[in-house]
Design a protein around this motif. Sequence first.
Motif, PDB file in Angstrom:
ATOM      1  N   PRO A   1     -32.274 -34.206   9.769  1.00 44.58           N
ATOM      2  CA  PRO A   1     -31.962 -35.005   8.564  1.00 44.58           C
ATOM      3  C   PRO A   1     -30.160 -35.105   8.628  1.00 44.58           C
ATOM      4  O   PRO A   1     -29.326 -36.147   8.340  1.00 44.58           O
ATOM      5  N   VAL A   2     -29.454 -34.029   9.235  1.00 43.14           N
ATOM      6  CA  VAL A   2     -28.124 -34.006   9.470  1.00 43.14           C
ATOM      7  C   VAL A   2     -27.521 -35.098  10.215  1.00 43.14           C
ATOM      8  O   VAL A   2     -26.609 -35.644  10.092  1.00 43.14           O
ATOM      9  N   LEU A   3     -28.354 -35.502  11.420  1.00 47.48           N
ATOM     10  CA  LEU A   3     -28.089 -36.764  12.250  1.00 47.48           C
ATOM     11  C   LEU A   3     -27.994 -38.029  11.498  1.00 47.48           C
ATOM     12  O   LEU A   3     -27.463 -38.971  12.056  1.00 47.48           O
ATOM     13  N   HIS A   4     -28.854 -38.321  10.348  1.00 50.09           N
ATOM     14  CA  HIS A   4     -29.094 -39.332   9.969  1.00 50.09           C
ATOM     15  C   HIS A   4     -28.257 -39.638   8.414  1.00 50.09           C
ATOM     16  O   HIS A   4     -28.670 -40.287   7.895  1.00 50.09           O
ATOM     17  N   ALA A   5     -27.441 -38.978   8.135  1.00 49.95           N
ATOM     18  CA  ALA A   5     -26.679 -38.944   6.950  1.00 49.95           C
ATOM     19  C   ALA A   5     -25.083 -38.837   7.191  1.00 49.95           C
ATOM     20  O   ALA A   5     -24.547 -38.213   8.224  1.00 49.95           O
ATOM     21  N   PRO A   6     -24.389 -39.906   6.802  1.00 50.28           N
ATOM     22  CA  PRO A   6     -22.782 -39.816   6.871  1.00 50.28           C
ATOM     23  C   PRO A   6     -22.231 -38.388   6.681  1.00 50.28           C
ATOM     24  O   PRO A   6     -22.644 -37.769   5.783  1.00 50.28           O
TER      25      PRO A   6
ATOM     26  N   ALA B   1     -19.625 -33.287  15.083  1.00 47.81           N
ATOM     27  CA  ALA B   1     -19.816 -31.949  14.319  1.00 47.81           C
ATOM     28  C   ALA B   1     -21.325 -32.001  14.182  1.00 47.81           C
ATOM     29  O   ALA B   1     -21.967 -30.973  14.097  1.00 47.81           O
ATOM     30  N   ASN B   2     -21.874 -33.081  13.726  1.00 50.80           N
ATOM     31  CA  ASN B   2     -23.365 -32.960  13.123  1.00 50.80           C
ATOM     32  C   ASN B   2     -24.361 -32.836  14.324  1.00 50.80           C
ATOM     33  O   ASN B   2     -25.392 -32.390  13.756  1.00 50.80           O
ATOM     34  N   GLN B   3     -23.962 -32.897  15.382  1.00 48.40           N
ATOM     35  CA  GLN B   3     -24.661 -32.473  16.616  1.00 48.40           C
ATOM     36  C   GLN B   3     -25.034 -30.946  16.734  1.00 48.40           C
ATOM     37  O   GLN B   3     -25.881 -30.580  17.552  1.00 48.40           O
ATOM     38  N   ILE B   4     -24.084 -30.404  15.915  1.00 40.97           N
ATOM     39  CA  ILE B   4     -24.377 -28.910  16.157  1.00 40.97           C
ATOM     40  C   ILE B   4     -24.495 -28.399  14.600  1.00 40.97           C
ATOM     41  O   ILE B   4     -24.316 -27.279  14.148  1.00 40.97           O
TER      42      ILE B   4
ATOM     43  N   PHE C   1     -15.121 -34.938  16.063  1.00 40.54           N
ATOM     44  CA  PHE C   1     -15.806 -35.104  17.287  1.00 40.54           C
ATOM     45  C   PHE C   1     -14.697 -34.682  18.415  1.00 40.54           C
ATOM     46  O   PHE C   1     -13.566 -34.910  18.231  1.00 40.54           O
ATOM     47  N   VAL C   2     -15.267 -34.437  19.400  1.00 42.68           N
ATOM     48  CA  VAL C   2     -14.531 -34.046  20.820  1.00 42.68           C
ATOM     49  C   VAL C   2     -14.786 -34.812  21.800  1.00 42.68           C
ATOM     50  O   VAL C   2     -16.179 -35.547  21.736  1.00 42.68           O
ATOM     51  N   TYR C   3     -14.049 -35.004  22.968  1.00 40.84           N
ATOM     52  CA  TYR C   3     -14.403 -35.794  24.025  1.00 40.84           C
ATOM     53  C   TYR C   3     -13.608 -35.353  25.301  1.00 40.84           C
ATOM     54  O   TYR C   3     -12.643 -34.913  25.260  1.00 40.84           O
ATOM     55  N   ASP C   4     -14.428 -35.758  26.327  1.00 40.59           N
ATOM     56  CA  ASP C   4     -13.736 -35.209  28.017  1.00 40.59           C
ATOM     57  C   ASP C   4     -14.564 -36.473  28.563  1.00 40.59           C
ATOM     58  O   ASP C   4     -15.636 -36.066  29.141  1.00 40.59           O
ATOM     59  N   CYS C   5     -13.879 -37.678  28.606  1.00 48.00           N
ATOM     60  CA  CYS C   5     -14.591 -38.811  29.132  1.00 48.00           C
ATOM     61  C   CYS C   5     -13.751 -39.878  29.959  1.00 48.00           C
ATOM     62  O   CYS C   5     -12.585 -39.971  29.454  1.00 48.00           O
ATOM     63  N   PRO C   6     -14.303 -40.080  31.063  1.00 49.24           N
ATOM     64  CA  PRO C   6     -13.609 -41.053  32.011  1.00 49.24           C
ATOM     65  C   PRO C   6     -13.647 -42.409  31.442  1.00 49.24           C
ATOM     66  O   PRO C   6     -14.648 -42.604  30.827  1.00 49.24           O
TER      67      PRO C   6
ATOM     68  N   HIS D   1     -19.925 -44.568  20.244  1.00 47.48           N
ATOM     69  CA  HIS D   1     -20.978 -43.646  20.135  1.00 47.48           C
ATOM     70  C   HIS D   1     -20.821 -42.524  18.993  1.00 47.48           C
ATOM     71  O   HIS D   1     -21.635 -42.157  18.086  1.00 47.48           O
ATOM     72  N   GLU D   2     -19.645 -41.631  19.086  1.00 40.76           N
ATOM     73  CA  GLU D   2     -19.215 -40.530  18.366  1.00 40.76           C
ATOM     74  C   GLU D   2     -18.881 -41.074  17.069  1.00 40.76           C
ATOM     75  O   GLU D   2     -19.230 -40.241  15.736  1.00 40.76           O
ATOM     76  N   CYS D   3     -18.335 -42.065  16.754  1.00 39.40           N
ATOM     77  CA  CYS D   3     -18.054 -42.768  15.487  1.00 39.40           C
ATOM     78  C   CYS D   3     -19.411 -42.968  14.749  1.00 39.40           C
ATOM     79  O   CYS D   3     -19.456 -42.757  13.510  1.00 39.40           O
ATOM     80  N   ASP D   4     -20.345 -43.566  15.537  1.00 40.75           N
ATOM     81  CA  ASP D   4     -21.726 -43.807  14.615  1.00 40.75           C
ATOM     82  C   ASP D   4     -22.089 -42.356  14.424  1.00 40.75           C
ATOM     83  O   ASP D   4     -22.894 -42.543  13.223  1.00 40.75           O
ATOM     84  N   HIS D   5     -22.342 -41.343  15.110  1.00 39.06           N
ATOM     85  CA  HIS D   5     -22.898 -40.070  14.607  1.00 39.06           C
ATOM     86  C   HIS D   5     -22.179 -39.507  13.295  1.00 39.06           C
ATOM     87  O   HIS D   5     -22.940 -39.286  12.388  1.00 39.06           O
ATOM     88  N   LEU D   6     -21.056 -39.948  13.210  1.00 45.20           N
ATOM     89  CA  LEU D   6     -20.263 -39.256  11.910  1.00 45.20           C
ATOM     90  C   LEU D   6     -20.834 -40.291  11.022  1.00 45.20           C
ATOM     91  O   LEU D   6     -20.625 -39.868   9.544  1.00 45.20           O
ATOM     92  N   GLU D   7     -21.267 -41.441  11.124  1.00 47.88           N
ATOM     93  CA  GLU D   7     -21.897 -42.326  10.070  1.00 47.88           C
ATOM     94  C   GLU D   7     -23.305 -42.337   9.798  1.00 47.88           C
ATOM     95  O   GLU D   7     -23.914 -43.078   8.956  1.00 47.88           O
TER      96      GLU D   7
END
Length: 179
Positions: A22-27, A59-62, A69-74, A146-152
């Motif tokens: 449920p934590v992945l599916h709530a803002p 953060a909700n992914q943990i 959120f964090v990123y290390d992305c090309p 993608h990461e902004c979506d997670h937080l929503e």
Amino acid sequence: MRNGHIPGAHGRVRPLTLLGDPVLHAPCKDVTDFGPEVATLVEDLFATMYAAQGVGLAANQIGQSLRVFVYDCPDDEDVRHLGHVVNPRLVEADGLVLRGPEGCLSLPGLEAGTQRYDHAVVEGFTMTGEPVTIHGTGFFARCLQHECDHLEGRVYVDHLAGWRRRRVLRQAARAPWGR
């Protein structure tokens, strides 16, 4: 990051939250206290993202329902983008809409062609409360969206329709972690 600091070097690897939790599916909630807890969360996010070989992690992914959120992305020119953002807001998503392969650490081993804009701008704050604006193109723009979506409370599967959506959900149901 700062003064030669290696992100995640002092963090602990936390268990990943998987599709269906449920934590992945709530803002997520805004961070209101920019104290040491936020710095610890950022370090743990980096450590967990690197251990899972990802390019971004919310953060909700943990299991933490906070807007971080964090990123290390090309990007598509292979320029490395490294950082974190607290209380991010996706303020621009425009340009071409491209379908590209997208995966997620909360759906390990799965990916699907997902439509995203090839330009994105995110505004937010650093862990110490300083304002920050992040511009992304290509693959990095995909990561920011993608990461902004997670937080929503959304995952990339929510952008899929028809057979693409059915296929990923079937694969998730059959995956060892999906049972």
